[in-house]
Scaffold this motif. Structure first.
Motif, PDB file in Angstrom:
ATOM      1  N   HIS A   4       0.413  -1.010  -0.331  1.00 29.82           N
ATOM      2  CA  HIS A   4      -0.241   0.322  -0.303  1.00 29.82           C
ATOM      3  C   HIS A   4       0.863   1.276   0.240  1.00 29.82           C
ATOM      4  CE1 HIS A   4      -3.857  -2.219   0.531  1.00 29.82           C
ATOM      5  NE2 HIS A   4      -2.682  -2.741   0.705  1.00 29.82           N
ATOM      6  N   SER A   6      -0.820   4.804   0.118  1.00 27.50           N
ATOM      7  CA  SER A   6      -1.099   5.363   0.147  1.00 27.50           C
ATOM      8  C   SER A   6      -1.573   5.182   1.235  1.00 27.50           C
ATOM      9  CB  SER A   6      -2.598   6.095  -0.917  1.00 27.50           C
ATOM     10  OG  SER A   6      -1.975   6.078  -2.460  1.00 27.50           O
ATOM     11  N   LYS A   7      -2.011   6.549   1.472  1.00 36.47           N
ATOM     12  CA  LYS A   7      -2.860   6.400   2.902  1.00 36.47           C
ATOM     13  C   LYS A   7      -3.838   6.593   3.934  1.00 36.47           C
ATOM     14  CE  LYS A   7      -4.249  11.247   3.628  1.00 36.47           C
ATOM     15  NZ  LYS A   7      -4.162  12.402   3.766  1.00 36.47           N
ATOM     16  N   LEU A   8      -4.786   6.405   1.830  1.00 34.99           N
ATOM     17  CA  LEU A   8      -6.234   5.357   1.669  1.00 34.99           C
ATOM     18  C   LEU A   8      -6.261   4.284   1.423  1.00 34.99           C
ATOM     19  CD1 LEU A   8      -9.094   6.234   2.411  1.00 34.99           C
ATOM     20  CD2 LEU A   8      -9.177   7.612   0.741  1.00 34.99           C
ATOM     21  N   THR A   9      -7.035   3.707   1.872  1.00 34.76           N
ATOM     22  CA  THR A   9      -7.758   2.585   0.778  1.00 34.76           C
ATOM     23  C   THR A   9      -8.923   2.598   0.747  1.00 34.76           C
ATOM     24  OG1 THR A   9      -5.838   1.670   1.971  1.00 34.76           O
ATOM     25  CG2 THR A   9      -7.667   0.128   0.722  1.00 34.76           C
ATOM     26  N   GLU A 108      -1.182  -2.487   7.724  1.00 33.74           N
ATOM     27  CA  GLU A 108      -0.681  -1.442   6.813  1.00 33.74           C
ATOM     28  C   GLU A 108      -1.702  -0.526   7.084  1.00 33.74           C
ATOM     29  OE1 GLU A 108      -0.598  -3.614   3.693  1.00 33.74           O
ATOM     30  OE2 GLU A 108      -0.440  -3.698   5.548  1.00 33.74           O
ATOM     31  N   GLU A 110      -4.568   1.511   7.920  1.00 36.85           N
ATOM     32  CA  GLU A 110      -5.465   2.722   8.697  1.00 36.85           C
ATOM     33  C   GLU A 110      -6.663   2.465   8.394  1.00 36.85           C
ATOM     34  OE1 GLU A 110      -2.214   4.584  10.942  1.00 36.85           O
ATOM     35  OE2 GLU A 110      -1.389   2.510  11.149  1.00 36.85           O
ATOM     36  N   GLU A 111      -6.408   3.530   7.096  1.00 35.32           N
ATOM     37  CA  GLU A 111      -7.529   4.538   7.026  1.00 35.32           C
ATOM     38  C   GLU A 111      -8.404   3.799   5.266  1.00 35.32           C
ATOM     39  OE1 GLU A 111      -6.908   8.797   5.881  1.00 35.32           O
ATOM     40  OE2 GLU A 111      -5.290   8.689   7.198  1.00 35.32           O
ATOM     41  N   GLU A 151     -12.591   9.209   7.945  1.00 35.16           N
ATOM     42  CA  GLU A 151     -12.642   9.106   6.663  1.00 35.16           C
ATOM     43  C   GLU A 151     -13.337   9.548   5.479  1.00 35.16           C
ATOM     44  OE1 GLU A 151      -9.266   5.936   8.489  1.00 35.16           O
ATOM     45  OE2 GLU A 151     -11.550   7.205   8.794  1.00 35.16           O
TER      46      GLU A 151
END
Length: 163
Positions: A4, A6-9, A108, A110-111, A151
């Motif tokens: 991953h 990016s911070k967002l999935t 990993e 989180e968001e 989010e």
């Protein structure tokens, strides 16, 4: 599966998100196609958010990567700079379980947000339910939970802003 970046999935459904019953376009195999305007909206929202990894949670994930309709999907996404980072593994109506399993296997992450037009078993997983954006096509979205995660709130604000 790729790491991953990016911070967002985003756990992405296709039907009812990037198309509707009224969609005229067809896939190579003759099924309901994907509307460019909706992919472009998703791409703009992801860009505004600062990027995201897209995990396919839709029934489209069951296709082989060399299937004409899967190639069609990835080409539509690629046209707007989007790529798939992976997919969930679940049974037909157990999307929440599939997302939960994916999150367990990828600590990993989180968001995240879930974009879908059905509630499936999402209510069984409080954290997933709080991140569910329920659609009647992406531009007509609403938060599923009365107490949404941050989010989901931010992502919804960006959808409204970009629509």
């Amino acid at each position: 599966m790729k790491k991953h970046d990016s911070k967002l999935t985003i756990f992405l459904d296709i039907d009812g998100v990037l198309n509707t019953d009224k969609t005229v376009q067809r896939t190579p195999d003759g099924y309901r196609g994907i509307e460019d305007s909706r992919v472009e909206l998703l791409a703009n929202v992801i860009d505004k958010y600062g990027g995201a990894d897209i995990i396919l949670s839709s029934d489209w994930k069951d296709m082989r990567e060399n299937d004409d309709d899967y190639i069609y999907l990835t080409a539509k996404l690629h046209k707007y700079g989007l790529t798939l980072s992976g997919h969930t593994k679940d049974k037909l109506y157990d999307r929440g379980a599939g997302i939960k399993k994916y999150l367990t296997e990828h600590p990993e992450v989180e968001e995240y947000v879930v974009i879908d037009d059905n509630t499936f078993d999402f209510r069984n997983y409080r954290k997933i339910w709080e991140r569910l954006i329920l659609t009647k096509e992406i531009e007509n979205s609403q938060l599923a939970s009365e107490t949404p995660a941050i989010e989901a709130l931010i992502f919804m604000d960006y959808i409204k802003e970009m629509s």
